[in-house]
Design an enzyme around this catalytic site. Structure first.
Site, PDB file in Angstrom:
ATOM      1  N   HIS A  73      81.832  21.826 -38.129  1.00 28.93           N
ATOM      2  CA  HIS A  73      80.682  21.033 -37.672  1.00 28.93           C
ATOM      3  C   HIS A  73      80.516  19.787 -38.547  1.00 28.93           C
ATOM      4  O   HIS A  73      80.240  18.694 -38.044  1.00 28.93           O
ATOM      5  CB  HIS A  73      79.382  21.853 -37.772  1.00 28.93           C
ATOM      6  CG  HIS A  73      79.280  23.019 -36.837  1.00 28.93           C
ATOM      7  ND1 HIS A  73      79.024  24.298 -37.275  1.00 28.93           N
ATOM      8  CD2 HIS A  73      79.361  23.104 -35.485  1.00 28.93           C
ATOM      9  CE1 HIS A  73      78.952  25.121 -36.234  1.00 28.93           C
ATOM     10  NE2 HIS A  73      79.167  24.426 -35.141  1.00 28.93           N
ATOM     11  N   LYS A  85      68.246  34.875 -28.386  1.00 28.20           N
ATOM     12  CA  LYS A  85      69.237  35.355 -29.357  1.00 28.20           C
ATOM     13  C   LYS A  85      68.571  35.651 -30.683  1.00 28.20           C
ATOM     14  O   LYS A  85      67.645  34.954 -31.091  1.00 28.20           O
ATOM     15  CB  LYS A  85      70.278  34.259 -29.608  1.00 28.20           C
ATOM     16  CG  LYS A  85      71.425  34.247 -28.631  1.00 28.20           C
ATOM     17  CD  LYS A  85      72.519  33.349 -29.213  1.00 28.20           C
ATOM     18  CE  LYS A  85      73.601  33.053 -28.204  1.00 28.20           C
ATOM     19  NZ  LYS A  85      74.537  32.027 -28.718  1.00 28.20           N
ATOM     20  N   ARG A 129      87.601  22.095 -30.505  1.00 25.09           N
ATOM     21  CA  ARG A 129      88.584  22.641 -31.452  1.00 25.09           C
ATOM     22  C   ARG A 129      89.928  22.868 -30.789  1.00 25.09           C
ATOM     23  O   ARG A 129      90.972  22.689 -31.397  1.00 25.09           O
ATOM     24  CB  ARG A 129      88.096  23.990 -32.009  1.00 25.09           C
ATOM     25  CG  ARG A 129      86.927  23.883 -32.950  1.00 25.09           C
ATOM     26  CD  ARG A 129      86.282  25.215 -33.145  1.00 25.09           C
ATOM     27  NE  ARG A 129      85.749  25.712 -31.882  1.00 25.09           N
ATOM     28  CZ  ARG A 129      84.990  26.775 -31.744  1.00 25.09           C
ATOM     29  NH1 ARG A 129      84.701  27.494 -32.807  1.00 25.09           N
ATOM     30  NH2 ARG A 129      84.543  27.140 -30.574  1.00 25.09           N
ATOM     31  N   SER A 139      81.266  29.803 -36.031  1.00 25.74           N
ATOM     32  CA  SER A 139      80.106  30.399 -36.707  1.00 25.74           C
ATOM     33  C   SER A 139      80.139  31.917 -36.579  1.00 25.74           C
ATOM     34  O   SER A 139      79.788  32.639 -37.527  1.00 25.74           O
ATOM     35  CB  SER A 139      78.809  29.867 -36.099  1.00 25.74           C
ATOM     36  OG  SER A 139      78.700  28.494 -36.306  1.00 25.74           O
TER      37      SER A 139
HETATM   38  O1  PNS Z   1      76.528  25.780 -30.882  1.00 25.10           O
HETATM   39  P1  PNS Z   1      76.469  26.169 -29.435  1.00 25.10           P
HETATM   40  O2  PNS Z   1      75.830  27.532 -29.298  1.00 25.10           O
HETATM   41  O3  PNS Z   1      77.810  26.077 -28.759  1.00 25.10           O
HETATM   42  O4  PNS Z   1      75.510  25.102 -28.714  1.00 25.10           O
HETATM   43  C1  PNS Z   1      75.165  25.220 -27.370  1.00 25.10           C
HETATM   44  C2  PNS Z   1      74.053  24.221 -27.026  1.00 25.10           C
HETATM   45  C3  PNS Z   1      72.884  24.360 -27.973  1.00 25.10           C
HETATM   46  C4  PNS Z   1      74.591  22.804 -27.122  1.00 25.10           C
HETATM   47  C5  PNS Z   1      73.612  24.489 -25.558  1.00 25.10           C
HETATM   48  O5  PNS Z   1      73.358  25.848 -25.393  1.00 25.10           O
HETATM   49  C6  PNS Z   1      72.373  23.693 -25.173  1.00 25.10           C
HETATM   50  O6  PNS Z   1      72.432  22.492 -24.998  1.00 25.10           O
HETATM   51  N1  PNS Z   1      71.239  24.408 -25.090  1.00 25.10           N
HETATM   52  C7  PNS Z   1      69.953  23.794 -24.798  1.00 25.10           C
HETATM   53  C8  PNS Z   1      69.502  24.128 -23.374  1.00 25.10           C
HETATM   54  C9  PNS Z   1      70.202  23.205 -22.386  1.00 25.10           C
HETATM   55  O7  PNS Z   1      70.088  21.997 -22.432  1.00 25.10           O
HETATM   56  N2  PNS Z   1      70.950  23.843 -21.470  1.00 25.10           N
HETATM   57  C10 PNS Z   1      71.705  23.136 -20.461  1.00 25.10           C
HETATM   58  C11 PNS Z   1      73.056  22.743 -20.998  1.00 25.10           C
HETATM   59  S1  PNS Z   1      74.049  22.163 -19.707  1.00 25.10           S
END
Ligand code: PNS
Length: 172
Positions: free
Chosen positions: A17, A41, A95, A133
């Site tokens: 990150h 979660k 990645r 993570s």
């Molecule tokens: O680190 P991660 O878990 O891969 O991140 C995922 C994240 C936080 C980018 C994604 O779950 C997100 O944007 N969540 C916020 C809710 C949202 O906007 N959902 C629609 C995404 S298309």
């Protein structure tokens, strides 16, 4: 002023990150690391701890750039957080090919929700391409050393949380 939001769970932030953030700072004037508050979660690090260790980790790893980084929690849609912050870009890291499908879907969905916002992908450095993570959490919980995987202050905090989890499990 080009502002980008780098959203994620960051449970915990890894050197992968940090690498993506460093690359994003080469392109954008300001990058807001948006730490998702996800009520569905149970994270290893609570939201305040995740924000705190990202701040300290960025201070350690990107000291000369830290003034252009803002770290804050957010709940709800990433595009809404972008709009509130005046950000026209979402930063995500790739990645490997295996990340691509889910990231493409998310980028298209975000673009559908907010056509004025573009997702920009950065390739994570090859040396961190194996990092995640979830693997870091597993390694720490089984007593492994994450020193090569996360900034030093993050490793310290993870060790403390893993020890507390272990103590709790022994009591139960
Ligand atoms: O680190 P991660 O878990 O891969 O991140 C995922 C994240 C936080 C980018 C994604 O779950 C997100 O944007 N969540 C916020 C809710 C949202 O906007 N959902 C629609 C995404 S298309």
């Amino acid at each position: 002023m080009r502002v980008a939001v780098y959203p994620g769970s960051f449970d915990p932030i890894t050197l992968g990150h940090v690498d993506v953030l460093r690359r994003a700072l080469g392109v954008f004037d300001r990058v807001v690391v948006g730490v998702l508050v996800n009520p569905k979660k149970v994270p290893m690090l609570d939201i305040d701890t995740r924000v705190a260790v990202i701040r300290s980790g960025v201070g350690e790893a990107l000291a000369d750039q830290a003034a252009r980084v803002d770290v804050r929690p957010f709940a709800g849609l990433t595009v809404d957080a972008c709009r509130e912050l005046g950000a026209r870009f979402i930063v995500r890291g790739l990645r490997a090919v295996s990340d691509f499908e889910a990231e493409l879907q998310m980028a298209h969905m975000n673009h559908r929700l907010a056509p004025e916002i573009d997702t920009v992908f950065f390739m994570t450095a090859l040396e961190y391409s194996y990092l995640s993570s979830s693997l870091v959490r597993e390694i720490v919980r089984f007593g492994g050393d994450p020193a090569e995987m996360v900034p030093p202050s993050v490793a310290e905090r993870l060790a403390a949380v893993a020890a507390a989890e272990g103590a709790l499990a022994r009591v139960r």
